[in-house]
Motif scaffolding. Structure first.
Motif, short mmCIF file in Angstrom:
data_model
loop_
_atom_site.label_atom_id
_atom_site.label_comp_id
_atom_site.label_asym_id
_atom_site.label_seq_id
_atom_site.Cartn_x
_atom_site.Cartn_y
_atom_site.Cartn_z
N VAL A 149 -13.94 -80.15 46.92
CA VAL A 149 -14.24 -81.52 46.46
C VAL A 149 -15.40 -82.03 47.30
O VAL A 149 -15.27 -82.22 48.51
N CYS A 150 -16.55 -82.20 46.65
CA CYS A 150 -17.74 -82.65 47.37
C CYS A 150 -17.89 -84.15 47.13
O CYS A 150 -18.19 -84.58 46.00
N TRP A 151 -17.66 -84.93 48.14
CA TRP A 151 -17.65 -86.39 48.02
C TRP A 151 -17.79 -86.96 49.41
O TRP A 151 -17.22 -86.39 50.33
N PRO A 152 -18.43 -88.06 49.63
CA PRO A 152 -19.14 -88.94 48.70
C PRO A 152 -20.64 -88.64 48.60
O PRO A 152 -21.40 -89.56 48.28
N GLN A 153 -21.01 -87.39 48.79
CA GLN A 153 -22.43 -87.05 48.65
C GLN A 153 -22.56 -85.66 48.05
O GLN A 153 -21.93 -84.71 48.54
N VAL B 248 -0.35 -84.13 43.73
CA VAL B 248 -1.27 -85.21 44.07
C VAL B 248 -1.46 -85.24 45.58
O VAL B 248 -0.48 -85.23 46.34
N LEU B 249 -2.71 -85.25 45.99
CA LEU B 249 -3.05 -85.34 47.41
C LEU B 249 -3.94 -86.56 47.62
O LEU B 249 -4.75 -86.89 46.74
N ALA B 250 -3.80 -87.20 48.76
CA ALA B 250 -4.57 -88.42 49.01
C ALA B 250 -5.31 -88.33 50.34
O ALA B 250 -4.89 -87.63 51.28
N LEU B 251 -6.40 -89.06 50.39
CA LEU B 251 -7.15 -89.20 51.65
C LEU B 251 -7.68 -90.63 51.71
O LEU B 251 -8.33 -91.09 50.76
N ARG B 252 -7.35 -91.30 52.80
CA ARG B 252 -7.88 -92.65 53.01
C ARG B 252 -8.95 -92.61 54.09
O ARG B 252 -8.99 -91.67 54.88
N ASP B 253 -9.74 -93.67 54.14
CA ASP B 253 -10.74 -93.74 55.21
C ASP B 253 -10.02 -93.81 56.56
O ASP B 253 -8.88 -94.26 56.66
N SER B 254 -10.72 -93.33 57.56
CA SER B 254 -10.17 -93.31 58.92
C SER B 254 -11.33 -93.64 59.86
O SER B 254 -12.48 -93.75 59.42
N GLU B 255 -11.00 -93.73 61.13
CA GLU B 255 -12.08 -93.99 62.10
C GLU B 255 -13.17 -92.92 61.96
O GLU B 255 -14.36 -93.21 62.00
N ALA B 256 -12.72 -91.67 61.78
CA ALA B 256 -13.68 -90.56 61.69
C ALA B 256 -14.56 -90.68 60.44
O ALA B 256 -15.77 -90.46 60.51
N THR B 257 -13.98 -91.05 59.30
CA THR B 257 -14.81 -91.15 58.08
C THR B 257 -15.72 -92.37 58.16
O THR B 257 -16.87 -92.33 57.75
N ARG B 258 -15.18 -93.47 58.74
CA ARG B 258 -16.01 -94.70 58.84
C ARG B 258 -17.18 -94.51 59.79
O ARG B 258 -18.21 -95.17 59.64
N GLY C 132 -28.75 -87.29 50.78
CA GLY C 132 -28.34 -88.46 51.54
C GLY C 132 -28.14 -88.06 52.99
O GLY C 132 -28.33 -86.90 53.35
N PRO C 133 -27.72 -89.02 53.80
CA PRO C 133 -27.63 -88.78 55.25
C PRO C 133 -26.35 -88.09 55.70
O PRO C 133 -26.23 -87.70 56.86
N LEU C 134 -25.39 -87.92 54.81
CA LEU C 134 -24.10 -87.35 55.22
C LEU C 134 -24.18 -85.83 55.35
O LEU C 134 -25.14 -85.21 54.90
N PRO C 135 -23.13 -85.22 55.94
CA PRO C 135 -23.10 -83.75 55.95
C PRO C 135 -23.23 -83.23 54.52
O PRO C 135 -22.82 -83.92 53.57
N LYS C 136 -23.77 -82.01 54.38
CA LYS C 136 -23.97 -81.43 53.05
C LYS C 136 -22.66 -81.49 52.24
O LYS C 136 -21.61 -81.10 52.73
N HIS C 137 -22.76 -81.96 51.02
CA HIS C 137 -21.62 -82.09 50.10
C HIS C 137 -20.54 -83.04 50.62
O HIS C 137 -19.37 -82.93 50.24
N GLY C 138 -20.93 -83.98 51.48
CA GLY C 138 -19.97 -84.99 51.92
C GLY C 138 -19.01 -84.44 52.97
O GLY C 138 -19.24 -83.38 53.55
N PHE C 139 -17.93 -85.19 53.20
CA PHE C 139 -17.04 -84.79 54.31
C PHE C 139 -15.61 -84.53 53.89
O PHE C 139 -14.83 -84.00 54.68
N VAL C 140 -15.21 -84.86 52.68
CA VAL C 140 -13.78 -84.74 52.38
C VAL C 140 -13.32 -83.28 52.21
O VAL C 140 -12.12 -82.99 52.31
N ARG C 141 -14.27 -82.37 52.00
CA ARG C 141 -13.87 -80.96 51.90
C ARG C 141 -13.54 -80.37 53.26
O ARG C 141 -13.03 -79.25 53.35
N ASN C 142 -13.87 -81.13 54.31
CA ASN C 142 -13.60 -80.66 55.68
C ASN C 142 -12.37 -81.32 56.30
O ASN C 142 -12.09 -81.10 57.47
N MET D 137 -18.96 -91.95 59.79
CA MET D 137 -20.00 -91.29 58.99
C MET D 137 -20.43 -92.17 57.83
O MET D 137 -21.59 -92.18 57.41
N TRP D 138 -19.46 -92.91 57.28
CA TRP D 138 -19.67 -93.63 56.03
C TRP D 138 -18.81 -94.91 56.12
O TRP D 138 -17.58 -94.81 56.04
N PRO D 139 -19.44 -96.05 56.32
CA PRO D 139 -18.67 -97.24 56.72
C PRO D 139 -17.97 -97.96 55.55
O PRO D 139 -18.23 -99.14 55.30
#
Ligand SMILES: O=P(O)(O)OC[C@H]1O[C@@H](O)[C@H](O)[C@@H](O)[C@@H]1O
Length: 282
Positions: free
Chosen positions: A65-69, A100-110, A74-84, A112-114
């Motif tokens: 899952v390549c998101w949010p880039q 169903v799997l979920a991922l919410r924003d965290s300190e680590a994601t914010r 863009g400035p994020l890691p290649k293909h975003g960060f949620v695949r990592n 990179m992407w606020p």
């Protein structure tokens, strides 16, 4: 029908199985589908024999899952960060044939992407078909925008024999040459000759992948404005991480994507769309 927690290559995963015999495996890392075996048929997703399962790197194969880039747009890691990242199962939202799997924003994601978000991946298994849906809710106070791809690695038996039908007449950007060549004639099938990295305008009807394994229909919801087609070819494949030198012969990525115009999601809004793979009866 059943859904069970398993360990796959040493990593936590969920296996879905139907009484008919269809099976799918979804890793928590990246919410990545790693295997889909329709009843009576071969494995349909390519998982590199050199894939790394270290709970950090993006796993080479299945459906990252390549998101949010998308890619390096863009400035994020290649293909975003949620695949990592490790996603969490939401058992109450699934059932015996849906994970169903979920991922919410965290300190680590914010960092990179606020932005505040609640993302979900819903994997649905039905006889001879697999549906992978991404849902993104903006849980913050400001709008955000993203590009993305469901980076589906389809397993094929021979890159020289594979044909992808349904892209005729559609404009595309060739990322290898950075050009916009003339579209394929309508009705023509795409054959893969060497490194192929293309962003097509989405087709109005499902694509069909044909090779020695049979025919597979690939549908995507209209919220995905593009479809990308990627095969590294021999030279690039030899340099890729987590990939055997001849791995390109057994895979073709056909990705439901949003590349050209980022999707904007207002606070409280939800964006959702799915890619559906179905075996076409012989
Ligand atoms: O090796 P990665 O980061 O998984 O990316 C693989 C490929 O993903 C594709 O979607 C891109 O079009 C390619 O340009 C890219 O190389």
């Amino acid at each position: 029908m059943a859904s069970s927690n398993i360990t796959f290559h040493g990593q936590p995963a969920i296996e879905l199985s139907l009484p008919e015999g269809d099976r799918a495996i979804v890793a928590l890392h990246g919410a990545q589908v790693l295997s889909w075996t329709p009843a009576g048929g071969p494995e349909r997703l390519y998982l590199s024999p050199e894939a790394l399962f270290d709970g950090q790197a993006a796993i080479r194969g299945g459906v990252p899952v390549c998101w949010p880039q998308f890619n390096e747009r863009g400035p994020l890691p290649k293909h975003g960060f949620v695949r990592n990242l490790a996603w969490s199962p939401v058992p109450e939202a699934g059932d015996d044939h849906t994970v169903v799997l979920a991922l919410r924003d965290s300190e680590a994601t914010r960092a990179m992407w606020p932005h505040a978000f609640n993302a979900r991946i819903e994997v649905g298994l039905a006889p001879q078909s697999l549906t992978i849906g991404l849902m993104v809710e903006n849980t913050g106070r400001e709008a955000f925008a993203f590009t993305m791809a469901l980076h589906t690695y389809l397993r094929i038996d021979d890159i020289d024999a594979v044909r992808l039908h349904g892209l005729g007449g559609l404009p595309y950007w060739d990322a290898v040459t950075d050009t916009h060549p003339a579209p394929l004639p309508s009705g023509a099938a795409l054959a893969i000759q060497g490194q192929t990295d293309r962003v097509y305008e989405a087709a109005p009807a499902p694509l069909t992948l044909a090779d020695g394994l049979g025919r597979l229909s690939i549908a995507q919801d209209p919220v995905y404005a593009q479809t990308t087609v990627w095969n590294p070819g021999a030279e690039l494949c030899a340099k890729l991480a987590q990939m055997p030198a001849d791995g390109y012969r057994q895979m073709l990525c056909v990705e439901a994507a949003v590349v050209d115009t980022p999707v904007r999601v207002a606070p409280g809004e939800v964006w959702a769309g799915a890619q559906k793979l179905s075996v076409v009866p012989a």
